[in-house]
Design a protein around this motif. Structure first.
Motif, PDB file in Angstrom:
ATOM      1  N   LEU A 204      44.861  99.295 -47.987  1.00 19.12           N
ATOM      2  CA  LEU A 204      45.271  97.894 -48.012  1.00 19.12           C
ATOM      3  C   LEU A 204      46.674  97.744 -47.433  1.00 19.12           C
ATOM      4  N   LEU A 205      46.983  96.539 -46.917  1.00 18.89           N
ATOM      5  CA  LEU A 205      48.314  96.266 -46.376  1.00 18.89           C
ATOM      6  C   LEU A 205      49.082  95.333 -47.310  1.00 18.89           C
ATOM      7  N   TYR A 206      50.333  95.735 -47.629  1.00 19.66           N
ATOM      8  CA  TYR A 206      51.208  94.935 -48.480  1.00 19.66           C
ATOM      9  C   TYR A 206      52.410  94.502 -47.631  1.00 19.66           C
ATOM     10  N   PRO A 207      52.536  93.181 -47.277  1.00 16.52           N
ATOM     11  CA  PRO A 207      53.651  92.705 -46.428  1.00 16.52           C
ATOM     12  C   PRO A 207      54.994  92.737 -47.171  1.00 16.52           C
ATOM     13  N   PRO A 251      49.445  90.739 -52.008  1.00 21.23           N
ATOM     14  CA  PRO A 251      48.326  89.996 -51.407  1.00 21.23           C
ATOM     15  C   PRO A 251      47.456  89.320 -52.457  1.00 21.23           C
ATOM     16  N   LEU A 252      46.952  88.150 -52.110  1.00 20.19           N
ATOM     17  CA  LEU A 252      46.052  87.333 -52.928  1.00 20.19           C
ATOM     18  C   LEU A 252      46.742  86.700 -54.131  1.00 20.19           C
ATOM     19  N   LEU A 328      40.643  90.265 -48.565  1.00 15.69           N
ATOM     20  CA  LEU A 328      41.705  90.942 -47.826  1.00 15.69           C
ATOM     21  C   LEU A 328      41.310  91.146 -46.371  1.00 15.69           C
ATOM     22  N   ASP A 329      40.046  91.469 -46.160  1.00 14.91           N
ATOM     23  CA  ASP A 329      39.566  91.668 -44.788  1.00 14.91           C
ATOM     24  C   ASP A 329      39.644  90.366 -43.995  1.00 14.91           C
ATOM     25  N   SER A 330      39.357  89.266 -44.684  1.00 19.04           N
ATOM     26  CA  SER A 330      39.351  87.962 -43.987  1.00 19.04           C
ATOM     27  C   SER A 330      40.747  87.533 -43.555  1.00 19.04           C
ATOM     28  N   VAL A 331      41.780  88.076 -44.218  1.00 17.48           N
ATOM     29  CA  VAL A 331      43.157  87.699 -43.832  1.00 17.48           C
ATOM     30  C   VAL A 331      43.876  88.859 -43.144  1.00 17.48           C
ATOM     31  N   GLY A 332      43.116  89.872 -42.750  1.00 12.72           N
ATOM     32  CA  GLY A 332      43.688  90.969 -41.962  1.00 12.72           C
ATOM     33  C   GLY A 332      44.513  91.967 -42.758  1.00 12.72           C
TER      34      GLY A 332
END
Length: 874
Positions: A204-207, A251-252, A328-332
């Motif tokens: 997963l990506l955490y900005p 995320p989310l 998460l996939d839907s928002v890249g």
């Protein structure tokens, strides 16, 4: 007129009636006022919900062997039986019963539910006790205990109150525990079974706030991200140093969480950064405490997402996992899924995947008691056998963590703690309080949790004997002599009994020795399980083969430190031993008129030989049994009775049985050896030995017999007879090798340089001629032409074959057999060299082929050797 006896006996005809008589006559009951030395064992209490399985059968057979052996050896024996209330398992059983009626425990309420459990226990629980009786267990049933008995409950309360007042029991708020969403209770680390499952790493990506950088984090449990409160990196990791102290947008959840540095993070593992979820991971919990992070619990007691998991509330944790990945996939922010096999904790009762969960729980500071239990083993105060378990024991005990003892169920010992709703005081006393000890308020409510089942069973060695009262039973039988149990509950139960026993019996150990037996597996070495369909039911085996054959099989394979591979064919094989014992007894009884061996004088050599073998067998059996070498003990009595007594002695005395002048002494010795052999066999085969013992001795019971150590010494006679038996055996081997009929009398020549051997054969010539079916036996200094020969350490025997064997015909017959064997050898050898076959065939089929190939190979060698030998004689 002599009584006739059947050629075979059916154990079903006498096992139950014999056991009933033992119970009625109180043979199992221990006398605490006896002057005899004590020998005591406490049974590992089976669950009240349980039924007899192979582990129980092995464990209780071994205990019964020790009890019966020591009883025969003059000890006052006590085998304390009982059952465990099995909190979670029993509550599950009754809850399922209620569900079938369309009810739940919450509808009934606590008191009515507990009444239903007691009703179930009286009506349906404890079936295993009667099953243990089928096995022949000589438990002191008058003393049978249950972990929820009034006396045991008093002991539990005494221990809890004492430890609480000493500060060793405490209540911790928001402590991370193993939680079972199915059973709705906390579990100790030991109650979590780790099983390998097919899982995955989700990347997963955490900005990072205010930057374009995103942490790539790998997790096996994406659903826990809803409760993340930090991202952790190693302080020396050059990739992330510049980000320490910044914040990440979770995320989310759109919640800001800090980037922290900690040396716990492994820079080389994965991406070198971790999501931190203190409320849902044991390591993260420690990290959270260290860095003062928030702990956000995002799941309820059912393993469903709670209100903290905004947008996912009410979803099952595994459904939430799928939904989170989709979003998460839907928002890249989803990178990839990497399949991964890993160990995951499951509830030991219902097999549900456990969930780490924050909860208010009760704990014991167990380390001080664990240290004393370690010393007890180090100093030899308590012996653990086999000693190979010492290292495992020390490692676990030295690293032991506080024990979570509270369970969120209703069936069990309710924790004796009361909360004052006015001042918050916790009141723990031996008697139920009526007011707060701090403020005097009467506004008290009792803790709803119950104690871990292992808490009460940890007191078993002394609570069952009446503690906290100083009873006569305790004075006589505590500490117990040994504990026999499976290695799999060394830490569940054994270690806890050590800790509690040493603590509450003033440093006196609960048992002197612990014998840890191995597991029973199927014939191929696989663990038995219902799903595999390879379970062997002990009761079915008892019905089919009798308890004695079944018990003896278990003992014969119970080698220390080695798992038992059990094949039903083995039990059938030992049923043959049962029949052998019966037929030998029947032979003796058929001519028996009460002849007694009055003295050891004027005996014939075969009498002295069997008596010396009896003496040596007793020594081996005694030593092996005392050392828990059950397979050695069983093997010794088997070898003696079958091969020495039946195969040789009974055959040797048959000519005397039909000789009026020699009959009385032969039957006197035979009946004496039979009687003593039955006593040696009794711990392993209690029913058969009781049945025959009464016929042979006309005494009340073998359970009142005394184990005898034999003072006579016939070692020299035994050595002489061994030479004679070896000569007879070698001659018989020649008969077999050359297909010479047993009725055909032979000539034999013995070549030896040893004077004592010559004297032995001369002295016992008549016996050897008779048993070996010889016309002539002579000594010689030379080899004998056209003879078959066999060699021993002391002599060489020659049997002339001329006129007895058609060498050419035998050779031609063997050559035909050789061709068939060579053909089969090529077939199986070719299969086992075929890589395609080896890759596709089932492992068990390949093993059978290997065994067949080995068998053919051995036969080939023997046939070739025989052809070569016959060719030399032509």
């Amino acid at each position: 007129m002599q009584k006739e006896y059947p050629t075979r006996i059916d154990p079903a005809e006498f096992e139950s009636s014999i056991y009933k008589e033992w119970e009625e006559r109180k043979y199992f009951h221990a006398d605490e006022t006896s002057d005899k030395p004590p020998y005591s064992i406490v049974i590992p209490p089976p669950n009240v919900t349980g039924s007899l399985h192979m582990g129980h059968a092995l464990n209780n057979t071994l205990q019964d062997i020790m009890i019966r052996f020591h009883k025969l050896n003059g000890y006052e024996t006590m085998w304390m039986p009982g059952m465990d209330h099995a909190g979670i398992a029993t509550q599950n059983v009754v809850e399922r019963l209620l569900a079938s009626e369309g009810k739940s425990r919450h509808e009934l309420g606590r008191e009515e539910f507990i009444e239903r459990v007691w009703e179930w226990k009286e009506e349906s629980g404890g079936k295993i006790i009667n099953q243990l009786k089928r096995l022949g267990c000589s438990c002191d049933w008058d003393r049978e205990r249950f972990t929820m008995d009034e006396g045991l409950s008093k002991a539990v309360r005494k221990v809890f109150v004492t430890l609480y007042k000493e500060g060793l029991i405490y209540r911790s708020k928001n402590y991370l525990v193993n939680w079972c969403p199915r059973c709705h209770t906390a579990l100790s680390d030991l109650e979590v079974e780790h099983e390998e499952i097919d899982g995955a790493f989700y990347h997963l990506l955490y900005p990072v706030k205010g930057t374009d950088f995103k942490f790539e984090i790998a997790t096996t449990r994406p659903e826990t991200m809803l409760g993340d409160t930090a991202v952790a990196v190693h302080p020396d990791d050059d990739r992330y140093k510049h980000l320490i102290g910044k914040t990440v947008i979770l995320p989310l959840m759109n919640r800001e969480i800090p980037v922290i540095a900690d040396e716990y993070v492994d820079m080389e593992l994965g991406t070198g950064c971790l999501k931190v979820t203190p409320a849902h991971d044991p390591n993260d919990f420690l990290l959270g405490a260290k860095h003062n992070l928030d702990s956000i619990s995002v799941m309820d007691d059912d393993g469903k997402i709670n209100a903290e998991g905004k947008g996912f509330e009410g979803m099952d944790r595994f459904d939430a996992r799928k939904k989170i990945i989709e979003l998460l996939d839907s928002v890249g922010l989803f990178v990839k899924k990497v399949d991964h096999k890993h160990q995951v904790g499951h509830c030991y009762r219902c097999k549900t995947i456990i969930e780490p969960k924050l909860s208010d729980q009760w704990f014991i500071k167990i380390k001080p008691m664990a240290d004393e239990a370690v010393k007890a083993v180090e100093t030899g105060q308590i012996k653990i056998l086999p000693e190979t378990w010492h290292k495992t024991y020390y490692n676990w005990m030295n690293e032991i963590r506080d024990w979570c003892i509270s369970r969120q169920i209703w069936w069990g010992h309710r924790i004796p703690a009361w909360y004052c709703d006015d001042c918050g005081e916790i009141v723990v006393e031996m008697e139920d309080p009526t007011e707060c000890t701090k403020c005097g308020s009467k506004n008290l409510r009792q803790e709803t949790d119950v104690l871990d089942t292992w808490f009460s069973s940890g007191l078993w060695p002394f609570s069952t004997q009446g503690w906290p009262e100083e009873t006569e039973t305790l004075k006589k039988f505590y500490p117990t002599s040994c504990l026999i149990t499976g290695f799999d509950i060394l830490f569940f139960w054994v270690a806890r009994m050590m800790m509690f026993g040493l603590k509450f019996r003033d440093g006196v150990e609960p048992f002197k020795e612990v014998y840890l037996h191995a597991l029973i597996r199927d014939k191929d070495g696989h663990k038995m399980s219902k799903s595999k369909g390879n379970v062997i039911d002990p009761l079915t085996m008892i019905d089919k083969y009798g308890a004695d054959a079944f018990r003896f099989t278990l003992a014969a394979f119970a080698a220390q430190g080695r798992d038992i591979k059990l094949d039903e064919a083995r039990i059938d094989g030992y049923r043959n031993f049962v029949n052998k014992i019966w037929n030998a007894s029947r032979f003796i009884l058929s001519g028996y008129n009460g002849q007694k061996l009055e003295s050891f004088n004027n005996l014939e050599i075969e009498d002295k030989w069997i008596l010396q073998n009896l003496k040596e067998a007793e020594q081996k059996i005694s030593k092996a049994t005392r050392n828990y070498d059950f397979n050695e003990a069983a093997g010794s009595i088997y070898q003696f009775f079958w091969h020495k007594f039946c195969d040789w002695y009974i055959e040797l005395i048959k000519p005397r049985i039909y000789d009026d002048e020699r009959k009385e002494k032969a039957l006197a010795v035979a009946s004496y050896v039979l009687e003593k052999s039955l006593i040696l066999l009794h711990p392993f085969m209690p029913f058969l030995t009781e049945y025959i013992y009464r016929l042979v001795t006309e005494k009340e019971s073998i359970m009142l017999a005394e184990w005898e150590t034999f003072e006579y010494d016939f070692a020299n006679d035994r050595a002489e007879m061994d030479d004679a038996i070896e000569l007879i055996s070698l001659i018989r081997n020649i008969r077999g090798e050359y297909n010479i009929a047993p009725s055909k009398e032979l000539n034999a020549f013995v070549k030896t340089e040893k004077t004592d051997v010559k004297d032995t054969f001369a002295k016992n010539k008549a016996l050897i001629l008779n048993i070996a079916r010889l016309e002539k036996l002579e000594l010689t200094d030379n080899n004998v032409d056209k003879s078959a020969s066999n060699i021993s350490n002391n002599f060489e025997v020659f049997v002339p074959l001329e006129g007895l064997v058609d060498f050419e015909a035998e050779i031609q017959k063997l050559k035909k057999e050789l061709k068939k064997l060579e053909k089969d050898h090529n077939i199986f050898g070719g299969k086992l060299k075929n890589e395609k076959y080896l890759a596709n065939a089932k492992p068990e089929i390949i093993e059978k082929d290997k065994a067949k190939f080995t068998e053919i190979d051995e036969k080939l060698k023997k046939v070739n050797e025989t052809i070569e030998r016959l060719s030399r004689l032509c």
